[in-house]
Design a protein around this motif. Structure first.
Motif, mmCIF file in Angstrom:
data_model
loop_
_atom_site.group_PDB
_atom_site.id
_atom_site.type_symbol
_atom_site.label_atom_id
_atom_site.label_comp_id
_atom_site.label_asym_id
_atom_site.label_seq_id
_atom_site.Cartn_x
_atom_site.Cartn_y
_atom_site.Cartn_z
ATOM 1 N N LEU A 93 0.868 -1.170 0.000
ATOM 2 C CA LEU A 93 0.000 0.000 0.000
ATOM 3 C C LEU A 93 0.907 1.223 0.000
ATOM 4 O O LEU A 93 1.659 1.440 0.951
ATOM 5 N N VAL A 94 0.885 1.986 -1.093
ATOM 6 C CA VAL A 94 1.810 3.113 -1.253
ATOM 7 C C VAL A 94 1.154 4.412 -0.794
ATOM 8 O O VAL A 94 0.021 4.721 -1.179
ATOM 9 N N PHE A 95 1.886 5.169 0.007
ATOM 10 C CA PHE A 95 1.441 6.481 0.482
ATOM 11 C C PHE A 95 2.485 7.520 0.091
ATOM 12 O O PHE A 95 3.678 7.273 0.207
ATOM 13 N N MET A 96 2.025 8.674 -0.357
ATOM 14 C CA MET A 96 2.923 9.778 -0.674
ATOM 15 C C MET A 96 2.956 10.749 0.500
ATOM 16 O O MET A 96 1.935 11.007 1.149
ATOM 17 N N ALA A 97 4.122 11.299 0.775
ATOM 18 C CA ALA A 97 4.276 12.257 1.866
ATOM 19 C C ALA A 97 5.237 13.343 1.431
ATOM 20 O O ALA A 97 6.087 13.138 0.564
ATOM 21 N N SER A 98 5.109 14.513 2.027
ATOM 22 C CA SER A 98 6.087 15.574 1.790
ATOM 23 C C SER A 98 7.225 15.394 2.780
ATOM 24 O O SER A 98 7.190 14.513 3.647
ATOM 25 N N GLN A 99 8.245 16.259 2.671
ATOM 26 C CA GLN A 99 9.416 16.126 3.543
ATOM 27 C C GLN A 99 9.168 16.663 4.947
ATOM 28 O O GLN A 99 9.993 16.493 5.828
ATOM 29 N N THR A 100 8.031 17.330 5.195
ATOM 30 C CA THR A 100 7.788 17.930 6.504
ATOM 31 C C THR A 100 7.404 16.865 7.516
ATOM 32 O O THR A 100 6.632 15.952 7.214
ATOM 33 N N ALA A 101 7.927 17.014 8.728
ATOM 34 C CA ALA A 101 7.679 16.008 9.765
ATOM 35 C C ALA A 101 6.191 15.868 10.063
ATOM 36 O O ALA A 101 5.675 14.773 10.263
ATOM 37 N N GLY A 102 5.451 16.994 10.097
ATOM 38 C CA GLY A 102 4.032 16.945 10.410
ATOM 39 C C GLY A 102 3.263 16.133 9.397
ATOM 40 O O GLY A 102 2.384 15.346 9.742
ATOM 41 N N ASN A 103 3.595 16.299 8.126
ATOM 42 C CA ASN A 103 2.903 15.565 7.079
ATOM 43 C C ASN A 103 3.208 14.080 7.162
ATOM 44 O O ASN A 103 2.314 13.239 7.019
ATOM 45 N N ILE A 104 4.459 13.745 7.390
ATOM 46 C CA ILE A 104 4.854 12.342 7.476
ATOM 47 C C ILE A 104 4.164 11.677 8.660
ATOM 48 O O ILE A 104 3.662 10.552 8.556
ATOM 49 N N ASP A 105 4.115 12.354 9.793
ATOM 50 C CA ASP A 105 3.448 11.791 10.966
ATOM 51 C C ASP A 105 1.968 11.547 10.695
ATOM 52 O O ASP A 105 1.399 10.529 11.098
ATOM 53 N N SER A 106 1.335 12.476 9.977
ATOM 54 C CA SER A 106 -0.077 12.319 9.633
ATOM 55 C C SER A 106 -0.289 11.099 8.750
ATOM 56 O O SER A 106 -1.230 10.317 8.952
ATOM 57 N N VAL A 107 0.579 10.928 7.764
ATOM 58 C CA VAL A 107 0.477 9.783 6.862
ATOM 59 C C VAL A 107 0.681 8.476 7.621
ATOM 60 O O VAL A 107 -0.040 7.496 7.409
ATOM 61 N N LEU A 108 1.635 8.451 8.526
ATOM 62 C CA LEU A 108 1.899 7.228 9.269
ATOM 63 C C LEU A 108 0.735 6.849 10.173
ATOM 64 O O LEU A 108 0.427 5.667 10.342
ATOM 65 N N ARG A 109 0.091 7.846 10.771
ATOM 66 C CA ARG A 109 -1.091 7.548 11.589
ATOM 67 C C ARG A 109 -2.181 6.906 10.735
ATOM 68 O O ARG A 109 -2.876 5.985 11.166
ATOM 69 N N GLU A 110 -2.332 7.402 9.504
ATOM 70 C CA GLU A 110 -3.317 6.830 8.594
ATOM 71 C C GLU A 110 -2.947 5.393 8.236
ATOM 72 O O GLU A 110 -3.813 4.505 8.187
ATOM 73 N N ILE A 111 -1.654 5.149 7.996
ATOM 74 C CA ILE A 111 -1.211 3.794 7.654
ATOM 75 C C ILE A 111 -1.522 2.821 8.790
ATOM 76 O O ILE A 111 -1.987 1.704 8.558
ATOM 77 N N LEU A 112 -1.280 3.230 10.033
ATOM 78 C CA LEU A 112 -1.537 2.351 11.167
ATOM 79 C C LEU A 112 -3.014 1.966 11.242
ATOM 80 O O LEU A 112 -3.357 0.871 11.706
ATOM 81 N N ASP A 113 -3.908 2.847 10.772
ATOM 82 C CA ASP A 113 -5.339 2.533 10.759
ATOM 83 C C ASP A 113 -5.661 1.380 9.825
ATOM 84 O O ASP A 113 -6.702 0.745 9.952
ATOM 85 N N TYR A 114 -4.778 1.113 8.847
ATOM 86 C CA TYR A 114 -5.004 0.021 7.908
ATOM 87 C C TYR A 114 -4.525 -1.320 8.445
ATOM 88 O O TYR A 114 -4.591 -2.326 7.741
ATOM 89 N N GLN A 115 -4.040 -1.345 9.681
ATOM 90 C CA GLN A 115 -3.596 -2.592 10.309
ATOM 91 C C GLN A 115 -2.518 -3.290 9.489
ATOM 92 O O GLN A 115 -2.541 -4.510 9.287
ATOM 93 N N VAL A 116 -1.552 -2.496 8.988
ATOM 94 C CA VAL A 116 -0.478 -3.072 8.182
ATOM 95 C C VAL A 116 0.427 -3.939 9.044
ATOM 96 O O VAL A 116 0.515 -3.764 10.260
#
Length: 340
Positions: free
Chosen positions: A97-120
């Motif tokens: 499951l591919v996710f795109m993120a910007s280089q900013t820490a806030g954006n990456i953290d937001s994306v990772l929280r979303e990934i964890l919701d997918y029970q990867v």
């Protein structure tokens, strides 16, 4: 009227096998005899049966999904590397499951929280870093993380990267030994470990040969920034006679500015060296001397590290550095052979 879903019990009945045999056939990594597999496959095709992967994940506690996060795909190195990663994981029975993120820490953290919701089952971060807070959350959730093409000062994280320091050192030695006296560097994004390591090695290689850095600009791993850096650096009377560009993607744009805007000859007026050895680097139009990132080896180590942590949660984290050889082409002068 909606068609009723076909169950594994119906497939088993038609195939003349047990329901557990059907389950094993559709479970990656499980084994059934070829005869049984042929029966189950034929029955499933006849009935139009597809297993419910999400339902199975609730039973097994495994989704067999790996979250893959990448910050940008402009760099030619990443599309090829990510394709290899996806293929290697799929060959092991995992979906990506591919996710795109910007280089900013806030954006990456937001994306990772979303990934964890997918029970990867695991997360691979390509070209991005992980905050200590999110690292703790991933660990608490039992989700292993592997950094691809990044190192981080966190001994609890597994990372797989080229030996950027050694690669940069070889570039410094090459340019100094080729007789260059005004050696420059166009850096990438300074928040990236790859940039810091490549530059550190480059400066070390120059010092070993009694040389020093003549000029420096920052290209941020971005085309327009690289162009502007090249214009500022070379549109002067005392321009450098060699430049190490922190990756191939920027180096191509730098070479275009030097040749087509400023009328300079490569390598007669200026030597150019990159880092990555993407396929375009070997094209005659660039023939770029560069440091090779061995994508196949990096992918193999990344997949191995990820599966080890999924299957054995107590596996100790490792920091892997892959040898990065210097590839000589015609964009940079070569050292003269000694006659003594």
């Amino acid at each position: 009227m909606a068609q009723e879903k076909i169950t594994s019990f119906e497939v088993a009945k038609l195939a003349g096998v047990s329901q557990s045999a059907v389950s094993r056939f559709f479970t990656p990594g499980s084994s059934v005899s070829r005869k049984t597999a042929d029966k189950v496959r034929e029955a499933a095709d006849t009935l139009g049966y597809r297993p419910n992967v999400l339902a199975r994940s609730l039973i097994t506690g495994r989704s067999r999904i790996i979250g893959l996060v990448v910050a940008y795909l402009e760099n030619h190195f990443y599309p090829e590397a990510l394709e290899k990663l996806s293929n290697a994981l799929q060959a092991k029975g995992y979906h990506v499951l591919v996710f795109m993120a910007s280089q900013t820490a806030g954006n990456i953290d937001s994306v990772l929280r979303e990934i964890l919701d997918y029970q990867v089952d695991g997360i691979i971060l390509a070209s991005v870093a992980l905050s200590s807070e999110l690292g703790g959350q991933c660990k608490a959730a039992g989700v292993p993380v592997v950094l691809f093409n990044r190192h981080q000062n966190d001994p609890t994280l597994t990372s797989v990267c080229s030996d950027n320091v050694a690669g940069g050192r070889e570039v410094g030695r090459l340019l100094a030994r080729a007789g260059h006296r005004r050696i420059a560097h166009i850096a990438g994004w300074e928040g990236a470990s790859t940039q810091r390591e490549r530059e550190a090695g480059f400066l070390e290689g120059l010092r070993e040969c009694g040389a020093e850095l003549y000029a420096r600009e920052v290209g941020n791993f971005a085309p327009e920034s690289a162009r502007e850096a090249a214009r500022r650096m070379f549109d002067t009377g005392d321009r450098p006679d060699a430049v190490f560009v922190a990756n191939d993607h920027m180096a191509f744009f730098v070479m275009d500015v030097l040749r087509f805007e400023l009328g300079l000859s490569i390598p007669d007026d200026v030597s150019v060296v990159g880092f990555d050895d993407v396929p375009l680097a070997a094209w005659p139009v660039y023939a770029l001397t560069t440091v090779r990132q061995r994508a196949n080896a990096m992918v193999a180590e990344t997949v191995s590290a990820m599966l080890a942590q999924i299957e054995n949660p107590g596996t100790e984290p490792t920091q892997v550095s892959i040898e990065a050889p210097l590839i000589l082409r015609s964009s940079a002068r070569k050292p003269q052979a000694r006659t003594d």
